[in-house]
Design an enzyme around this catalytic site. Sequence first.
Site, short mmCIF file in Angstrom:
data_model
loop_
_atom_site.label_atom_id
_atom_site.label_comp_id
_atom_site.label_asym_id
_atom_site.label_seq_id
_atom_site.Cartn_x
_atom_site.Cartn_y
_atom_site.Cartn_z
N ASP A 159 0.51 -0.83 -0.27
CA ASP A 159 -0.09 0.18 -0.53
C ASP A 159 0.98 1.26 0.14
O ASP A 159 0.35 2.22 -1.11
CB ASP A 159 -0.86 0.08 1.19
N HIS A 187 -4.47 -3.23 6.68
CA HIS A 187 -4.62 -3.42 5.28
C HIS A 187 -6.36 -3.86 4.63
O HIS A 187 -5.54 -5.13 4.57
CB HIS A 187 -3.23 -4.84 5.21
P1 NAX Z 1 -2.23 -18.59 -4.06
O1 NAX Z 1 -3.17 -18.88 -3.51
O2 NAX Z 1 -1.72 -18.23 -5.63
O3 NAX Z 1 -1.48 -18.98 -2.93
C1 NAX Z 1 -1.16 -19.12 -2.16
C2 NAX Z 1 -0.48 -20.91 -1.53
O4 NAX Z 1 -0.81 -20.89 -0.09
C3 NAX Z 1 -1.46 -21.78 -1.77
O5 NAX Z 1 -0.11 -22.30 -2.80
C4 NAX Z 1 -1.28 -22.71 -0.93
O6 NAX Z 1 -1.54 -24.08 -1.37
C5 NAX Z 1 -0.97 -22.62 0.40
N1 NAX Z 1 -1.91 -22.12 2.10
C6 NAX Z 1 -2.51 -21.92 1.95
N2 NAX Z 1 -3.18 -22.64 3.56
C7 NAX Z 1 -2.08 -22.96 3.65
C8 NAX Z 1 -1.11 -23.21 5.10
N3 NAX Z 1 -2.54 -23.45 6.28
N4 NAX Z 1 -0.04 -23.56 5.05
C9 NAX Z 1 0.98 -23.67 3.88
N5 NAX Z 1 0.48 -23.00 2.58
C10 NAX Z 1 -0.74 -22.72 2.89
O7 NAX Z 1 -2.20 -16.97 -3.54
P2 NAX Z 1 -1.33 -15.52 -3.47
O8 NAX Z 1 -1.51 -14.62 -4.63
O9 NAX Z 1 -0.31 -16.14 -3.53
O10 NAX Z 1 -1.49 -14.52 -1.90
C11 NAX Z 1 -1.42 -15.12 -0.99
C12 NAX Z 1 -1.87 -13.98 0.44
O11 NAX Z 1 -0.80 -13.18 0.16
C13 NAX Z 1 -3.35 -14.02 -0.05
O12 NAX Z 1 -4.49 -13.83 1.02
C14 NAX Z 1 -3.54 -12.97 -1.24
O13 NAX Z 1 -4.61 -12.10 0.21
C15 NAX Z 1 -2.48 -11.87 0.11
N6 NAX Z 1 -2.02 -10.72 -0.76
C16 NAX Z 1 -2.11 -10.12 0.33
C17 NAX Z 1 -1.12 -8.59 0.27
C18 NAX Z 1 -0.52 -7.61 1.54
O14 NAX Z 1 -0.24 -6.53 0.81
N7 NAX Z 1 -0.17 -8.10 2.69
C19 NAX Z 1 -1.14 -8.10 -1.28
C20 NAX Z 1 -1.00 -9.17 -1.79
C21 NAX Z 1 -1.86 -10.65 -1.62
O15 NAX Z 1 -2.97 -10.10 -2.51
#
Ligand code: NAX
Length: 328
Positions: A159, A187
């Site tokens: 952000d 956020h």
């Molecule tokens: P993806 O869905 O591509 O990848 C997430 C991965 O996490 C998957 O491979 C899944 O198998 C794994 N996972 C789920 N549960 C798990 C657990 N208990 N232990 C280990 N791994 C686990 O998501 P992606 O685009 O990589 O985004 C990841 C996260 O970042 C999301 O929650 C998203 O909302 C968040 N974000 C946060 C941002 C921020 O500024 N704070 C911005 C970007 C993003 O949206």
Amino acid sequence: TRTPVNVTVTGAAGQIGYSLLFRIASGHLLGPDVPVSLRLLEITPALKAAEGTAMELDDCAFPLLRGIEITDDLKTAFDGANVALLVGAMPRKAGMERGDLLSANGGIFKPQGRAINDHAADDIRVLVVGNPANTNALIAANNAPDVPKTRFTAMTRLDHNRAVAQVAKKAGVPVTEISNLTIWGNHSATQYPDLFNARINGKSAAAVIDDQAWLEGDFIPTVAKRGAAIIEARGLSSAASAASAALNHVNTWFNGTAPGDWTSMGIVSDGSYGVPEGLVSSFPVTTKDGDYEIVQGLDVNEFSRGRIDASVAELASERDEVVKLGLI
Ligand code: NAX
């Protein structure tokens, strides 16, 4: 030769993981002279995909990369971890209530907080990226009673970077001329990017731009809703920019903010600026050698006060919900 720093990344097979890991291994997390050993945590069905990413990491022959371990076991993932990037989370699905979302993420961040408490190195530092990042960090921190709460942080650097880019564009200057920007609060869409304390080439950004209509009608909503705009354009959520911000967050935490400048981090509030103690909220912070301090004494005008209070009220209601769910 230096002992490698153990870096744990959860959600390693996801989109952000794919952008993040290669840059960690090439020195963008901790610096160009710090060797790293990676621990990749994934859920069992995604282990194979994580192995594919690890094969590619091998194939880069990064000089700083001293090892990769892939696991679905929390103890293995966090054993001796010095830095943990908690990226994997449960995304909000259509029809999900906020309570459902918080409860699903509690199922992830509660045991991870516990595992960090029990197995991580004494100098562990944690960045939560997975959403809802502030409240997930709150859950993890409160389930790690032996780790100082200051070690748990949530990412608002994306952000922050988005706001810097928008201000630079509006003022027609390079991003390097923008300083002292702050993201306050959650956020989420209620976050408040503060232009009143920001500077353009050392001068008050709000005075240089002097356009309250742009500030309220364009700047704040563009920054706050940027994630949705990226999804709309790309068909996928922000990944490379999120990974880049995560690297910036940790790199700044260890290597320090520039003299006179600060950055934005979601941290456990000590009560500063009227943010109730214990909430994980974004603040202006200066950093040095893995520690940070909230910048004190900034002017918070009436407009800023209203925006900060609204975002903090949202954080308080998320906290009340996780208390009710027995997650903290
Ligand atoms: P993806 O869905 O591509 O990848 C997430 C991965 O996490 C998957 O491979 C899944 O198998 C794994 N996972 C789920 N549960 C798990 C657990 N208990 N232990 C280990 N791994 C686990 O998501 P992606 O685009 O990589 O985004 C990841 C996260 O970042 C999301 O929650 C998203 O909302 C968040 N974000 C946060 C941002 C921020 O500024 N704070 C911005 C970007 C993003 O949206």
